[in-house]
Design a protein around this motif. Structure first.
Motif, PDB file in Angstrom:
ATOM      1  N   ALA A 115      25.914  -6.391   5.602  1.00  0.00           N
ATOM      2  CA  ALA A 115      25.017  -5.805   6.599  1.00  0.00           C
ATOM      3  C   ALA A 115      23.997  -6.815   7.104  1.00  0.00           C
ATOM      4  O   ALA A 115      23.529  -6.709   8.248  1.00  0.00           O
ATOM      5  CB  ALA A 115      24.295  -4.589   6.003  1.00  0.00           C
ATOM      6  N   LYS A 116      23.662  -7.794   6.277  1.00  0.00           N
ATOM      7  CA  LYS A 116      22.709  -8.833   6.678  1.00  0.00           C
ATOM      8  C   LYS A 116      23.374  -9.970   7.450  1.00  0.00           C
ATOM      9  O   LYS A 116      22.719 -10.905   7.884  1.00  0.00           O
ATOM     10  CB  LYS A 116      22.017  -9.404   5.441  1.00  0.00           C
ATOM     11  CG  LYS A 116      20.924  -8.515   4.888  1.00  0.00           C
ATOM     12  CD  LYS A 116      19.757  -8.399   5.870  1.00  0.00           C
ATOM     13  CE  LYS A 116      18.602  -7.621   5.265  1.00  0.00           C
ATOM     14  NZ  LYS A 116      17.475  -7.474   6.227  1.00  0.00           N
ATOM     15  N   GLU A 232      18.916  -0.090   9.174  1.00  0.00           N
ATOM     16  CA  GLU A 232      17.914  -1.143   9.338  1.00  0.00           C
ATOM     17  C   GLU A 232      17.537  -1.310  10.813  1.00  0.00           C
ATOM     18  O   GLU A 232      16.366  -1.540  11.131  1.00  0.00           O
ATOM     19  CB  GLU A 232      18.442  -2.453   8.760  1.00  0.00           C
ATOM     20  CG  GLU A 232      18.566  -2.432   7.247  1.00  0.00           C
ATOM     21  CD  GLU A 232      18.977  -3.761   6.666  1.00  0.00           C
ATOM     22  OE1 GLU A 232      19.374  -4.652   7.455  1.00  0.00           O
ATOM     23  OE2 GLU A 232      18.909  -3.917   5.442  1.00  0.00           O
ATOM     24  N   LYS A 233      18.527  -1.188  11.691  1.00  0.00           N
ATOM     25  CA  LYS A 233      18.246  -1.295  13.124  1.00  0.00           C
ATOM     26  C   LYS A 233      17.346  -0.149  13.578  1.00  0.00           C
ATOM     27  O   LYS A 233      16.384  -0.339  14.345  1.00  0.00           O
ATOM     28  CB  LYS A 233      19.567  -1.266  13.898  1.00  0.00           C
ATOM     29  CG  LYS A 233      19.389  -1.436  15.402  1.00  0.00           C
ATOM     30  CD  LYS A 233      20.736  -1.429  16.103  1.00  0.00           C
ATOM     31  CE  LYS A 233      20.573  -1.583  17.608  1.00  0.00           C
ATOM     32  NZ  LYS A 233      21.891  -1.568  18.301  1.00  0.00           N
ATOM     33  N   GLU A 234      17.633   1.061  13.088  1.00  0.00           N
ATOM     34  CA  GLU A 234      16.816   2.228  13.441  1.00  0.00           C
ATOM     35  C   GLU A 234      15.401   2.087  12.905  1.00  0.00           C
ATOM     36  O   GLU A 234      14.422   2.402  13.593  1.00  0.00           O
ATOM     37  CB  GLU A 234      17.465   3.501  12.899  1.00  0.00           C
ATOM     38  CG  GLU A 234      16.708   4.768  13.266  1.00  0.00           C
ATOM     39  CD  GLU A 234      17.381   6.029  12.736  1.00  0.00           C
ATOM     40  OE1 GLU A 234      16.804   7.111  12.918  1.00  0.00           O
ATOM     41  OE2 GLU A 234      18.474   5.920  12.162  1.00  0.00           O
ATOM     42  N   ALA A 235      15.276   1.592  11.653  1.00  0.00           N
ATOM     43  CA  ALA A 235      13.954   1.409  11.053  1.00  0.00           C
ATOM     44  C   ALA A 235      13.143   0.378  11.825  1.00  0.00           C
ATOM     45  O   ALA A 235      11.933   0.542  12.039  1.00  0.00           O
ATOM     46  CB  ALA A 235      14.099   0.994   9.594  1.00  0.00           C
ATOM     47  N   PRO A 255      13.764  -9.235  18.513  1.00  0.00           N
ATOM     48  CA  PRO A 255      14.798  -8.556  17.719  1.00  0.00           C
ATOM     49  C   PRO A 255      15.288  -9.446  16.593  1.00  0.00           C
ATOM     50  O   PRO A 255      15.450 -10.657  16.765  1.00  0.00           O
ATOM     51  CB  PRO A 255      15.915  -8.273  18.738  1.00  0.00           C
ATOM     52  CG  PRO A 255      15.242  -8.362  20.081  1.00  0.00           C
ATOM     53  CD  PRO A 255      14.161  -9.355  19.934  1.00  0.00           C
ATOM     54  N   THR A 256      15.531  -8.835  15.446  1.00  0.00           N
ATOM     55  CA  THR A 256      16.073  -9.592  14.310  1.00  0.00           C
ATOM     56  C   THR A 256      17.557  -9.825  14.523  1.00  0.00           C
ATOM     57  O   THR A 256      18.218  -9.083  15.252  1.00  0.00           O
ATOM     58  CB  THR A 256      15.875  -8.810  13.003  1.00  0.00           C
ATOM     59  OG1 THR A 256      16.455  -7.517  13.143  1.00  0.00           O
ATOM     60  CG2 THR A 256      14.386  -8.661  12.690  1.00  0.00           C
ATOM     61  N   THR A 257      18.075 -10.866  13.893  1.00  0.00           N
ATOM     62  CA  THR A 257      19.499 -11.179  14.018  1.00  0.00           C
ATOM     63  C   THR A 257      20.321 -10.086  13.391  1.00  0.00           C
ATOM     64  O   THR A 257      20.096  -9.704  12.245  1.00  0.00           O
ATOM     65  CB  THR A 257      19.793 -12.526  13.324  1.00  0.00           C
ATOM     66  OG1 THR A 257      18.971 -13.527  13.901  1.00  0.00           O
ATOM     67  CG2 THR A 257      21.255 -12.883  13.490  1.00  0.00           C
ATOM     68  N   ALA A 259      23.921  -8.262  12.058  1.00  0.00           N
ATOM     69  CA  ALA A 259      25.119  -8.680  11.359  1.00  0.00           C
ATOM     70  C   ALA A 259      26.312  -8.629  12.303  1.00  0.00           C
ATOM     71  O   ALA A 259      26.560  -7.612  12.934  1.00  0.00           O
ATOM     72  CB  ALA A 259      25.366  -7.769  10.162  1.00  0.00           C
ATOM     73  N   PRO A 260      27.054  -9.735  12.429  1.00  0.00           N
ATOM     74  CA  PRO A 260      28.216  -9.734  13.322  1.00  0.00           C
ATOM     75  C   PRO A 260      29.182  -8.629  12.969  1.00  0.00           C
ATOM     76  O   PRO A 260      29.612  -8.500  11.831  1.00  0.00           O
ATOM     77  CB  PRO A 260      28.824 -11.121  13.065  1.00  0.00           C
ATOM     78  CG  PRO A 260      27.709 -11.948  12.516  1.00  0.00           C
ATOM     79  CD  PRO A 260      26.867 -10.996  11.727  1.00  0.00           C
ATOM     80  N   GLY A 261      29.519  -7.788  13.947  1.00  0.00           N
ATOM     81  CA  GLY A 261      30.489  -6.729  13.717  1.00  0.00           C
ATOM     82  C   GLY A 261      29.921  -5.497  13.059  1.00  0.00           C
ATOM     83  O   GLY A 261      30.621  -4.509  12.894  1.00  0.00           O
ATOM     84  N   TYR A 262      28.629  -5.508  12.694  1.00  0.00           N
ATOM     85  CA  TYR A 262      28.057  -4.363  12.002  1.00  0.00           C
ATOM     86  C   TYR A 262      26.986  -3.673  12.812  1.00  0.00           C
ATOM     87  O   TYR A 262      26.604  -2.558  12.486  1.00  0.00           O
ATOM     88  CB  TYR A 262      27.486  -4.791  10.646  1.00  0.00           C
ATOM     89  CG  TYR A 262      28.581  -5.078   9.665  1.00  0.00           C
ATOM     90  CD1 TYR A 262      29.215  -4.055   8.972  1.00  0.00           C
ATOM     91  CD2 TYR A 262      29.048  -6.365   9.464  1.00  0.00           C
ATOM     92  CE1 TYR A 262      30.250  -4.302   8.097  1.00  0.00           C
ATOM     93  CE2 TYR A 262      30.072  -6.636   8.581  1.00  0.00           C
ATOM     94  CZ  TYR A 262      30.684  -5.589   7.905  1.00  0.00           C
ATOM     95  OH  TYR A 262      31.714  -5.854   7.044  1.00  0.00           O
ATOM     96  N   SER A 263      26.444  -4.302  13.814  1.00  0.00           N
ATOM     97  CA  SER A 263      25.468  -3.636  14.682  1.00  0.00           C
ATOM     98  C   SER A 263      25.482  -4.299  16.048  1.00  0.00           C
ATOM     99  O   SER A 263      25.896  -5.445  16.177  1.00  0.00           O
ATOM    100  CB  SER A 263      24.063  -3.702  14.081  1.00  0.00           C
ATOM    101  OG  SER A 263      23.676  -5.049  13.896  1.00  0.00           O
ATOM    102  N   SER A 264      25.064  -3.555  17.025  1.00  0.00           N
ATOM    103  CA  SER A 264      25.094  -4.068  18.387  1.00  0.00           C
ATOM    104  C   SER A 264      23.805  -4.766  18.734  1.00  0.00           C
ATOM    105  O   SER A 264      22.818  -4.608  18.048  1.00  0.00           O
ATOM    106  CB  SER A 264      25.339  -2.914  19.339  1.00  0.00           C
ATOM    107  OG  SER A 264      24.343  -1.925  19.197  1.00  0.00           O
TER     108      SER A 264
END
Length: 264
Positions: A115-116, A232-235, A255-257, A259-264
C-alpha cells in the motif's frame, strides 16, 4: 538490551539510512542501524526476534529500485515463533493487551508495504501467507481485533452482536445496505485507527477474515493493500479539508506519493 541483527546487501546507491529505516520499520521496532554507503550494505538491529524474522521474509524485495538480499547469522528463518505469544494452544498473552508492529500477521505487514508503494514479489507474498498458516496469528493482535469485532458489532446491531456474527448477515444482504448502516451510525468515520474504520466499513467481514484467518491467497494480500491505500488517501483528504477549513489562507497540501496500482 539484547538485539537481533539482520544484514542487508545489494542496496541501491541512492538508499539512505532513513529509507532503510522506513522500509524495515514495517517489520517492528528497530534499535539501531549501521549503514555503509560505500559497500551498499547495512546491519539492522531489531528489538524483537519476530521483527527480525519478518525482515528475513523480505529477502528479494525491492528498495529504492534495487533488489535487496536480507540474511542473518544469528536469526534463523524458521517460520515459527514462541507459542506463548501466538494464537495457538497454550498461548498466555493477557486479554486486551496492546499489540506491536511485530505482532501483526505477516500477510498484513506485506499488505502495508504494498500500500505504501514498495514492490514485493509473489514469492514473498506467498511466504508471508505460509508463515501465518504455520505459526498462527499473535494472540495480542487477535485479542485486539476480536475486541473491535465485539465493540463495533454492538454499535451496529446491539448487545451480543459482532461484525463476524450477526453483522455478517447484514453484509451478506448486499454492499449497499452495509454501507447504509455504516453511514447511519457513522462508525467508520468516528473510528480512530485503520482497523477500527475498516471493520466498521462495508468490507468489515472481509477485513476480519483477513486478519484472523490463516488461509489466504496472494490476491487477498493485494486486496487488503488496496483497502489500506484507499483508507490512507481518504484520511489525507479529510485532514487537508479540515486544515483548509481552519486556515483558508494556507497553501494547498502537496499530495503524497501513492502506491502504484493501489490508488489513483
Amino acid at each position: 538490551m539484547m538485539t537481533f541483527p539482520v544484514r542487508v546487501q545489494q542496496l541501491s546507491p541512492t538508499s539512505s539510512e532513513k529509507s532503510i529505516h522506513d522500509f524495515f520499520s514495517f517489520c517492528g521496532r528497530i534499535a539501531s542501524i549501521q549503514f555503509d554507503a560505500s559497500t551498499h550494505t547495512a546491519t539492522i538491529n531489531f528489538e524483537k526476534i519476530q521483527a527480525a524474522k519478518t525482515a528475513l521474509m523480505l529477502n528479494g524485495g525491492a528498495l529504492d529500485g534495487a533488489t535487496i538480499h536480507v540474511s542473518s547469522d544469528s536469526v534463523a528463518d524458521e517460520h515459527h515463533d514462541d507459542t506463548t505469544t501466538h494464537g495457538v494452544a497454550g498461548s498466555a498473552a493477557p486479554e486486551g493487551s496492546a499489540y506491536e508492529q511485530h505482532d501483526k500477521p505477516r500477510a498484513g505487514i506485506a499488505a502495508e508495504l504494498l500500500a505504501k508503494g514498495y514492490v514485493l514479489s509473489e514469492t514473498i507474498l506467498g511466504k508471508a501467507i505460509e508463515i501465518d498458516h504455520k505459526q498462527g496469528i499473535s494472540t495480542r493482535f487477535l485479542n485486539y481485533i476480536r475486541g473491535l469485532d465485539k465493540t463495533i458489532g454492538e454499535k451496529i446491531g446491539g448487545p451480543e452482536t459482532t461484525v463476524s456474527g450477526k453483522a455478517k448477515e447484514v453484509y451478506a444482504q448486499g454492499h449497499a445496505q452495509a454501507r447504509s448502516i455504516d453511514e447511519t451510525h457513522g462508525i467508520s468515520k468516528q473510528a480512530g485507527d485503520y482497523y477500527s474504520r475498516a471493520i466498521a466499513s462495508p468490507f468489515g467481514v472481509k477485513v476480519m477474515e483477513f486478519y484472523t484467518g490463516t488461509k489466504k491467497q496472494v490476491q487477498d494480500v493485494h486486496e487488503e493493500a488496496l483497502r489500506i491505500a484507499a483508507a490512507e488517501k481518504e484520511a489525507a483528504a479529510t485532514s487537508a479539508a479540515t486544515t483548509a477549513a481552519h486556515n483558508p489562507d494556507a497553501p494547498a497540501a502537496v499530495p503524497t506519493t501513492s502506491a502504484p496500482g493501489y490508488s489513483s
